[in-house]
Motif scaffolding. Structure first.
Motif, PDB file in Angstrom:
ATOM      1  N   ALA A 368       0.791  -1.344  -0.044  1.00  0.00           N
ATOM      2  CA  ALA A 368       0.120  -0.119  -0.109  1.00  0.00           C
ATOM      3  C   ALA A 368       0.829   1.291  -0.237  1.00  0.00           C
ATOM      4  O   ALA A 368       0.507   2.149  -0.640  1.00  0.00           O
ATOM      5  N   VAL A 369       2.084   1.331   0.588  1.00  0.00           N
ATOM      6  CA  VAL A 369       2.709   2.481   0.923  1.00  0.00           C
ATOM      7  C   VAL A 369       3.562   2.982  -0.571  1.00  0.00           C
ATOM      8  O   VAL A 369       3.368   4.097  -0.923  1.00  0.00           O
ATOM      9  N   ILE A 384      -9.377   3.737   3.587  1.00  0.00           N
ATOM     10  CA  ILE A 384      -8.365   4.236   4.846  1.00  0.00           C
ATOM     11  C   ILE A 384      -7.666   5.454   4.466  1.00  0.00           C
ATOM     12  O   ILE A 384      -7.123   5.658   3.139  1.00  0.00           O
ATOM     13  N   ASP A 385      -7.739   6.361   5.517  1.00  0.00           N
ATOM     14  CA  ASP A 385      -6.542   7.694   5.242  1.00  0.00           C
ATOM     15  C   ASP A 385      -5.336   7.349   5.023  1.00  0.00           C
ATOM     16  O   ASP A 385      -4.617   6.456   5.677  1.00  0.00           O
ATOM     17  N   VAL A 386      -4.786   7.800   3.975  1.00  0.00           N
ATOM     18  CA  VAL A 386      -3.448   7.494   3.598  1.00  0.00           C
ATOM     19  C   VAL A 386      -2.375   7.717   4.751  1.00  0.00           C
ATOM     20  O   VAL A 386      -1.453   7.213   4.598  1.00  0.00           O
ATOM     21  N   SER A 392       1.080   3.627  10.173  1.00  0.00           N
ATOM     22  CA  SER A 392       1.202   2.169  10.295  1.00  0.00           C
ATOM     23  C   SER A 392       2.183   1.475   9.541  1.00  0.00           C
ATOM     24  O   SER A 392       2.590   0.366  10.132  1.00  0.00           O
ATOM     25  N   GLY A 393       2.470   1.798   8.566  1.00  0.00           N
ATOM     26  CA  GLY A 393       3.431   1.132   7.571  1.00  0.00           C
ATOM     27  C   GLY A 393       2.831  -0.340   6.962  1.00  0.00           C
ATOM     28  O   GLY A 393       3.652  -1.081   6.644  1.00  0.00           O
ATOM     29  N   LYS A 394       1.688  -0.386   7.362  1.00  0.00           N
ATOM     30  CA  LYS A 394       0.934  -1.721   6.672  1.00  0.00           C
ATOM     31  C   LYS A 394       0.963  -1.954   5.222  1.00  0.00           C
ATOM     32  O   LYS A 394       1.077  -0.916   4.398  1.00  0.00           O
ATOM     33  N   HIS A 395       1.483  -2.948   4.810  1.00  0.00           N
ATOM     34  CA  HIS A 395       1.454  -3.098   3.406  1.00  0.00           C
ATOM     35  C   HIS A 395       0.094  -3.739   2.792  1.00  0.00           C
ATOM     36  O   HIS A 395      -0.205  -3.365   1.512  1.00  0.00           O
ATOM     37  N   GLY A 504      -4.595  -9.336  18.177  1.00  0.00           N
ATOM     38  CA  GLY A 504      -4.029  -8.217  17.425  1.00  0.00           C
ATOM     39  C   GLY A 504      -3.158  -9.012  16.315  1.00  0.00           C
ATOM     40  O   GLY A 504      -3.400 -10.191  16.171  1.00  0.00           O
ATOM     41  N   GLU A 505      -2.636  -8.028  15.621  1.00  0.00           N
ATOM     42  CA  GLU A 505      -1.907  -8.546  14.362  1.00  0.00           C
ATOM     43  C   GLU A 505      -0.737  -9.638  14.771  1.00  0.00           C
ATOM     44  O   GLU A 505      -0.462 -10.315  13.943  1.00  0.00           O
ATOM     45  N   ASP A 506      -0.253  -9.468  15.954  1.00  0.00           N
ATOM     46  CA  ASP A 506       0.639 -10.495  16.409  1.00  0.00           C
ATOM     47  C   ASP A 506       0.116 -11.690  16.518  1.00  0.00           C
ATOM     48  O   ASP A 506       0.916 -12.803  16.464  1.00  0.00           O
ATOM     49  N   LYS A 507      -1.259 -11.990  16.449  1.00  0.00           N
ATOM     50  CA  LYS A 507      -1.946 -13.224  16.450  1.00  0.00           C
ATOM     51  C   LYS A 507      -2.652 -13.549  15.345  1.00  0.00           C
ATOM     52  O   LYS A 507      -3.694 -13.952  15.089  1.00  0.00           O
ATOM     53  N   GLN A 508      -2.230 -12.756  14.223  1.00  0.00           N
ATOM     54  CA  GLN A 508      -2.666 -12.921  12.798  1.00  0.00           C
ATOM     55  C   GLN A 508      -4.441 -12.380  12.595  1.00  0.00           C
ATOM     56  O   GLN A 508      -5.068 -13.126  12.172  1.00  0.00           O
TER      57      GLN A 508
END
Length: 892
Positions: A368-369, A384-386, A392-395, A504-508
């Motif tokens: 996404a970045v 989602i707001d850019v 967040s750095g999410k891909h 959370g994301e640490d648990k997928q």
């Protein structure tokens, strides 16, 4: 994940109906025994209240509602049908509800153990019907009678055509340019007799959806007569269902101006197709035969999702034609004829484009970045707001998730529909007492009010299971779910909960949402393809050479004895050769043979030293824990044929989802088996083809998910597996032996892949020592009968099994050299299944295996003429491991 209840009882859960279909009343308590004071309630339920997360300010209100059995949710909430009746949602009907102001009791409509689910749906009167209604899988069985009458009283096609012509004239149009002839039973002969091209020469859009057109040539020839046709819908006709590609090619060859075919863009798409997706052209405004030059000038929003667009480099799709375009949805299009760079350059030319919807990963790249940096004018990406994305750095960004609504066929019975749909609604907890946690989890469905709560990442309500003991004793326990607001809620607001509260994301988290939503398939397929390429690149450089016996025998003094400490009753009973003597003191033993793990803490507590032999190797978890076993084999061999595709759900859920989606796409079998990391006896093991079920079953503990062997070799129509005993003297050099004693474990029922059979333990599982009826089969008789039944030679099968077992331990020796220990000797059970081609498949490796059968039965040696005495089994094992003997043990 829901918190485990800290104190419970197996009988505490409460199904809504008993075996006769009658409502079960709540336990009657003697007035003197019932909890009446709030202080007593808190004292008894303190741990449960803490585990639930309910604010302390609501504890008293909860007590009052529990003791008075007050279910007042109906006075504050309303359940509304949604998605055309295929699901429901809950809205607040009272004027206002402030944060943490109320707590509500939610009843449990169905509580069960997973293995009992299907039979309960079949046997408990009214249960399947109630669950089907709650889960909205009975909508096709409840057709409104008025709708049926309307269906019978349809206008004839001739009357409809006259009506269309008359309507066009009334509007001042010289001809009909949009015609919908849907669900009118039109067949090939009727289509020819209608002579539509003559009646409607200026037609731009034609829908013949849901008719009985079957002749490809007739349909293509008639359509070709429309010289100006821009859009054609032929969905749900036999010609499309049986010959879609052929029909499409013939239609496109004969209709060069066609821009939309069955909702998909053709390679000729232009202004009309874009105008249709931009809400300019529709039935009341179909456009003209020759569209105006600037017909798209005012289009600001364009939804091109799932239009099968292959190439976006199109004259009509340009800032000249679409200067005002600010929102664009490109989801679900392959766009494979454009490079990532070309697509980004095309989109960069649109000066007003500020909001973009696109698959990630997909045609515009994997991150996404990167997309945001290439399109600096974007304000939102996938809603989602850019700025939020960049922070967040999410891909992978995808907020527009559609619910995974249940699917079924009209012929499918209600129990099957419920079994498929229930994973959208189930909740779970595991019961426990002060000594141990129950081995199997409890699953339950909240009542109609609770089940209408939909998911939100930012919910306004929270739920938790709660166990109420009205007389202070576990025997009286009743299970509920409690519901309370965690935000202020206004009248008409939808009430939501977080399906993955605390995860959370640490648990997928994002991957686990796939249980309820259609998450981006491209991402998971991409992750799977990367994973499988990596596995395929691995292979053990060369097999570890087989070594001759060079481990020093422990029995060094002639006439001396070795002292053995053991907690294994079979070793105590059967190890009776003079070289060994049993001792009750581990400190004085030469050999420790135990089922307990010997770690530093155990050594300290028992006085065991590093100079005593133990029946376990350091780091042997790489073999005996299922997730580590798969990881060890894959690191050494990649994906050998003898190991079914295996995923650790705690770390590789995305890859598993990708594998599942690829199999579904390619029409391959998608049956999987879920196994706990470190449970024996098939506890908490499930066979399913339901992706939502696979993901939800993670909630009952860490598991692997392994491709099920759907076509195993059978013995007299029944499934079986084989238990081999492997003796390990040394890991470096690798010195292993295969005991001549092995045995077959048989399922009790004939093998079946029928959906109902997946819940039958005695059909799909073979371990009958602890449940079911154990049918022992002499191994020599089994081998002879198996050879006759399948016309095979067992020695050929055995050779492949030996090679596989050797490879398993080579994997451990290479990947985990730290297993080497000069004072370790061990025995492992290795379970093997044969597929229908008689190729061995590794199931698991077991530490300290149950050898009751080896000790109990004398058997004929399959590979020799002698009889192997059961009572000599442990004498032979200890002789091999500690005296360098090979009686009834063959080097591998």
């Amino acid at each position: 994940m829901l918190p485990e209840l800290s104190s419970a009882l197996l009988s505490c859960t409460k199904p809504p109906l008993n075996g006769e279909g009658q409502r079960i009343s709540r336990p009657e308590m003697a007035a003197g025994n019932r909890i009446e004071a709030y202080e007593d309630f808190v004292e008894v339920h303190g741990l449960l209240l803490a585990a639930s997360g309910l604010p302390q300010s609501l504890h008293c209100q909860l007590f009052q509602k529990l003791t008075s059995e007050t279910f007042d949710g109906g006075a504050h909430f309303q359940v509304e049908p949604f998605e055309d009746g295929r699901c429901r949602r809950l809205v607040l009907s009272s004027d206002f509800m402030s944060k943490e102001s109320h707590v509500f009791l939610v009843d449990h409509a169905w509580t069960f153990r997973l293995s009992d689910a299907y039979n309960q749906l079949l046997e408990v009167p009214g249960l399947a019907e109630r669950m089907a209604s709650l889960m909205c899988v009975d909508v096709d069985m409840n057709l409104d009678e008025d709708a049926k009458e309307e269906e019978v009283d349809q206008q004839s096609v001739w009357e409809l055509l006259e009506s269309e012509i008359h309507g066009a004239k009334e509007k001042g149009n010289d001809s009909v340019r949009w015609l919908e002839l849907e669900d009118l039973q039109i067949d090939d002969d009727t289509l020819l007799s209608l002579d539509l091209p003559t009646k409607f020469p200026d037609l731009l859009a034609l829908s013949l959806t849901g008719n009985k057109l079957s002749n490809v040539d007739v349909v293509a020839q008639e359509v070709a007569k429309f010289k100006h046709l821009r859009a054609l819908w032929l969905n749900n006709n036999p010609a499309v269902e049986n010959c879609d590609e052929i029909l499409q090619q013939k239609v496109l060859d004969g209709s060069p101006n066609l821009e939309i075919y069955n909702s998909r863009f053709t390679h000729n798409f232009s202004k009309w197709a874009l105008g249709f997706c931009g809400d300019i052209y529709e039935k009341d405004n179909p456009g003209s035969i020759y569209p105006a030059d600037h017909s798209l000038q005012d289009v600001t929003s364009l939804d091109l999702s799932h239009r099968c667009i292959h190439n976006l480099n199109n004259k009509a799709f340009s800032p000249v034609e679409l200067p005002s375009l600010s929102y664009l949805n490109l989801r679900g299009n392959p766009l494979e004829q454009n490079s990532v760079g070309d697509l980004l350059e095309i989109l960069k030319e649109f000066p007003c484009l500020s909001s973009l919807e696109v698959d990630i990963p997909g045609p515009l790249g994997e991150k996404a970045v990167d997309i945001i940096e290439s399109l600096p004018n974007l304000h939102t990406l996938n809603s989602i707001d850019v700025k939020k994305i960049l922070n967040s750095g999410k891909h992978v960004i995808d907020s527009m998730l559609l619910p995974r609504l249940p699917e079924w066929t009209p012929e499918e019975p209600l129990p099957d529909r419920v079994i498929n749909a229930m994973w959208q609604y189930l909740m779970t907890y595991r019961l426990a007492d002060e000594e141990k946690i129950d081995e199997t989890s409890v699953w339950y469905v909240m009542d109609e009010l609770g089940s209408a709560l939909r998911h939100s990442d930012e919910p306004n309500f929270r739920v938790a299971p709660f166990l109420f003991m009205p007389d202070g004793k576990l025997a009286s326990a009743i299970s509920f779910t409690i519901l309370w607001p965690i935000l202020d809620v206004q009248k008409g607001d939808e009430c939501t909960r977080d399906y993955l509260f605390g995860i959370g994301e640490d648990k997928q988290r994002s991957a686990r949402l796939t249980a309820w939503f259609h998450t981006p398939q491209n991402y998971f397929v991409h992750e799977y393809e990367k994973y499988i390429r990596n596995l395929q690149s691995k292979a053990l450089a060369s097999p570890i050479p087989q070594t001759t016996s060079n481990t020093e025998g422990r029995h060094q003094i002639k006439g001396g004895t070795l002292r053995v400490y053991t907690d294994n009753p079979q070793v105590e009973e059967y190890l009776n050769r003079p070289e060994f003597i049993i001792t009750s003191d581990p400190k004085e033993a030469d050999i420790i043979w135990t089922s307990m793990q010997i770690d530093e803490e155990t050594k300290k507590a028992t006085g065991i030293t590093d100079q005593q032999y133990v029946n376990q190797f350091p780091f042997e978890a790489c073999l005996v824990m299922k997730h580590h076993l798969a990881e060890t084999v894959e690191k050494a061999h990649g994906c050998p044929e003898w190991l079914q595709p295996t995923y650790n759900l705690e770390t590789h859920l995305s890859q598993l989802i990708g594998d599942y989606l690829v199999r579904k796409r390619d029409g391959l079998n998608n049956l999987w088996i879920l196994k706990p990391w470190n449970m024996a006896r098939t506890i908490d093991t499930t066979v399913t083809d339901n992706l939502s079920a696979i993901i939800r079953l993670m909630e009952t503990g860490p598991k692997i998910c392994q491709k099920y062997i759907e076509h195993p070799a059978l013995f007299n129509g029944k499934k079986f597996d084989l238990r081999y005993i492997v003796l390990v003297r040394s890991m470096k050099p690798l010195e292993i032996f295969l005991a001549d004693s092995f045995w077959v474990r048989l399922a009790n029922n004939p093998y079946s892949l029928e959906k109902q059979s997946l819940f039958e333990y005695e059909t799909h599982f073979t371990v009958m020592n602890y449940r079911g009826k154990l049918n022992h089969k002499n191994i020599a008789d089994f081998v002879k009968e198996f050879e006759q039944e399948h016309n095979v030679k067992w020695l050929d099968i055995h050779s492949r099994v030996r090679s596989m077992i050797r490879s398993v331990f080579e994997s451990a020796a290479v990947v985990h050299p730290e297993m080497h220990s000069p004072f370790s000797r061990a025995m492992y059970g290795l379970d093997v299944m044969l597929d229908s081609s008689f190729q061995p498949k590794l199931l698991e490796v077991t530490y300290c295996p149950d050898c009751t059968r080896a000790c109990k039965y004398d058997v004929e040696n399959v590979f020799g003429d002698e009889i192997i005495k059961g009572r000599e089994f442990y004498n032979d094992v200890f002789g091999c491991l500690f005296l360098n003997e090979t009686t009834h043990a063959t080097p591998l």
